[in-house]
Design a protein around this motif. Structure first.
Motif, short mmCIF file in Angstrom:
data_model
loop_
_atom_site.label_atom_id
_atom_site.label_comp_id
_atom_site.label_asym_id
_atom_site.label_seq_id
_atom_site.Cartn_x
_atom_site.Cartn_y
_atom_site.Cartn_z
N SER A 1 14.48 -9.46 -7.75
CA SER A 1 14.91 -8.39 -6.84
C SER A 1 14.30 -7.05 -7.25
N PHE A 2 13.71 -7.00 -8.45
CA PHE A 2 13.07 -5.78 -8.95
C PHE A 2 11.78 -6.19 -9.65
N ARG A 3 10.66 -5.88 -9.00
CA ARG A 3 9.35 -6.19 -9.57
C ARG A 3 8.81 -4.97 -10.33
N VAL A 4 8.30 -5.20 -11.51
CA VAL A 4 7.66 -4.16 -12.31
C VAL A 4 6.21 -4.59 -12.48
N ILE A 5 5.30 -3.84 -11.87
CA ILE A 5 3.88 -4.19 -11.86
C ILE A 5 3.13 -3.24 -12.78
N LEU A 6 2.50 -3.78 -13.82
CA LEU A 6 1.72 -2.99 -14.77
C LEU A 6 0.26 -3.04 -14.37
N VAL A 7 -0.36 -1.86 -14.26
CA VAL A 7 -1.74 -1.78 -13.78
C VAL A 7 -2.55 -0.83 -14.64
N ARG A 8 -3.86 -0.91 -14.50
CA ARG A 8 -4.73 0.11 -15.08
C ARG A 8 -4.72 1.34 -14.18
N GLU A 9 -4.92 2.51 -14.77
CA GLU A 9 -4.88 3.74 -13.99
C GLU A 9 -5.92 3.70 -12.86
N ALA A 10 -7.06 3.09 -13.11
CA ALA A 10 -8.11 3.04 -12.10
C ALA A 10 -7.71 2.21 -10.89
N ASP A 11 -6.76 1.29 -11.08
CA ASP A 11 -6.34 0.41 -9.99
C ASP A 11 -5.04 0.86 -9.33
N PHE A 12 -4.45 1.93 -9.83
CA PHE A 12 -3.11 2.33 -9.39
C PHE A 12 -3.05 2.57 -7.88
N SER A 13 -3.95 3.36 -7.35
CA SER A 13 -3.89 3.70 -5.92
C SER A 13 -4.02 2.47 -5.04
N ASP A 14 -4.91 1.55 -5.39
CA ASP A 14 -5.09 0.35 -4.58
C ASP A 14 -3.85 -0.54 -4.61
N VAL A 15 -3.23 -0.66 -5.77
CA VAL A 15 -2.02 -1.48 -5.87
C VAL A 15 -0.87 -0.85 -5.09
N VAL A 16 -0.73 0.47 -5.19
CA VAL A 16 0.32 1.16 -4.43
C VAL A 16 0.11 0.97 -2.93
N ALA A 17 -1.13 1.07 -2.48
CA ALA A 17 -1.41 0.89 -1.05
C ALA A 17 -1.05 -0.52 -0.60
N HIS A 18 -1.37 -1.52 -1.42
CA HIS A 18 -1.12 -2.91 -1.05
C HIS A 18 0.35 -3.27 -1.18
N GLU A 19 0.99 -2.88 -2.27
CA GLU A 19 2.37 -3.31 -2.55
C GLU A 19 3.42 -2.44 -1.88
N LEU A 20 3.16 -1.14 -1.75
CA LEU A 20 4.16 -0.21 -1.25
C LEU A 20 3.75 0.46 0.07
N ASN A 21 2.56 0.13 0.52
CA ASN A 21 2.07 0.72 1.78
C ASN A 21 2.14 2.24 1.73
N ALA A 22 1.69 2.80 0.61
CA ALA A 22 1.75 4.24 0.40
C ALA A 22 0.40 4.75 -0.08
N ASP A 23 0.16 6.03 0.13
CA ASP A 23 -1.08 6.68 -0.28
C ASP A 23 -0.81 7.49 -1.54
N ALA A 24 -1.10 6.90 -2.69
CA ALA A 24 -0.80 7.55 -3.96
C ALA A 24 -1.58 8.84 -4.15
N ILE A 25 -2.80 8.89 -3.63
CA ILE A 25 -3.62 10.09 -3.80
C ILE A 25 -3.04 11.24 -3.00
N ALA A 26 -2.69 10.97 -1.74
CA ALA A 26 -2.12 12.02 -0.90
C ALA A 26 -0.78 12.51 -1.45
N MET A 27 -0.04 11.59 -2.09
CA MET A 27 1.28 11.94 -2.62
C MET A 27 1.19 12.51 -4.04
N ASN A 28 -0.03 12.56 -4.60
CA ASN A 28 -0.23 13.05 -5.97
C ASN A 28 0.62 12.27 -6.96
N ALA A 29 0.71 10.96 -6.74
CA ALA A 29 1.57 10.12 -7.58
C ALA A 29 0.84 9.65 -8.82
#
Length: 234
Positions: free
Chosen positions: A103-131
């Motif tokens: 019920s709670f997934r914790v996904i560990l990623v490399r910083e270089a892959d962060f934006s792509d994973v956020v887009a795929h898993e959370l349908n969000a734009d990490a760059i636009a959100m400055n996340a």
């Protein structure tokens, strides 16, 4: 109403303040203020119906850690997750092996892959959100149904800070406030550990008298009894 919310840790200070014995006792008035500042409202998505309700899991939390980083930090993440029930008295939580059981997934990623994973898993734009790290939470009338945290693992500070903040936020305190100097629920703080203050806050939130979907008024009536039961009021 089902609500999906993205929460950001916009970390702007790149140094870690370790846990120390210098943390003082939890002051009841500050704990009460922190409860209302973090549990009510949303760091992002404040217009949602559940923003002004207590949000938390009502049953067992089943964590699963997916290490896509290749830097070997899964064991550290699992150890932290397994420690939570010993620090949050009424939290029922386990770590499961299969993602489909979580019920709670914790996904560990490399910083270089962060934006792509956020887009795929959370349908969000990490760059636009400055996340720099992010957790998505789905709720129904205040009950958290699912959470997904994406955490950078190949940066020491981001991993230490985000593991604590995003996991705790994914359990319910979905707002930040710059006045909370002894809390990770403050993106300007330099803290990177589960503080005594945040432990107290999570124990209040997961006390049986604090129920998902409660309004501010309902929570304010229960809070003195809860804090007394937990030993924060004498």
């Amino acid at each position: 109403m089902r609500v999906t919310v993205g929460l950001i840790a916009a970390l702007i200070i790149a140094s870690v303040v370790p846990a120390t014995a210098a943390e003082g006792p939890v002051e009841p008035g500050e704990l009460r203020r922190a409860f209302f500042k973090t549990v009510f409202g949303l760091e992002y998505g404040g217009g949602h119906q559940d923003a002004e309700r207590v949000k938390r899991y009502s049953g067992q939390v089943r964590f699963a850690v997916e290490d896509r980083s290749g830097v070997g930090r899964r064991a550290t993440a699992v150890a932290f997750l397994r420690s939570l029930p010993s620090r949050i008295a009424h939290l029922d939580a386990v770590v499961v092996d299969r993602t489909q059981d979580a019920s709670f997934r914790v996904i560990l990623v490399r910083e270089a892959d962060f934006s792509d994973v956020v887009a795929h898993e959370l349908n969000a734009d990490a760059i636009a959100m400055n996340a720099r790290c992010l957790v998505g939470v789905s709720t129904l009338s205040g009950r958290i149904e699912r959470s997904t945290a994406v955490i950078v693992a190949d940066d020491d500070f981001l991993f230490a800070r985000c593991l604590v903040e995003e996991v705790l936020q994914g359990l319910g305190p979905m707002n930040d406030d710059v006045s909370l100097t002894m809390s990770v629920f403050n993106d300007r703080s330099r803290l990177a550990h589960f503080t005594r203050f945040d432990e107290a806050l999570m124990n209040v939130l997961y006390h049986p008298m604090i129920r998902p979907g409660m309004s501010r008024h309902e929570a304010s009536l229960a809070l003195p009894w809860v804090m007394h039961d937990l030993g924060y009021l004498h």
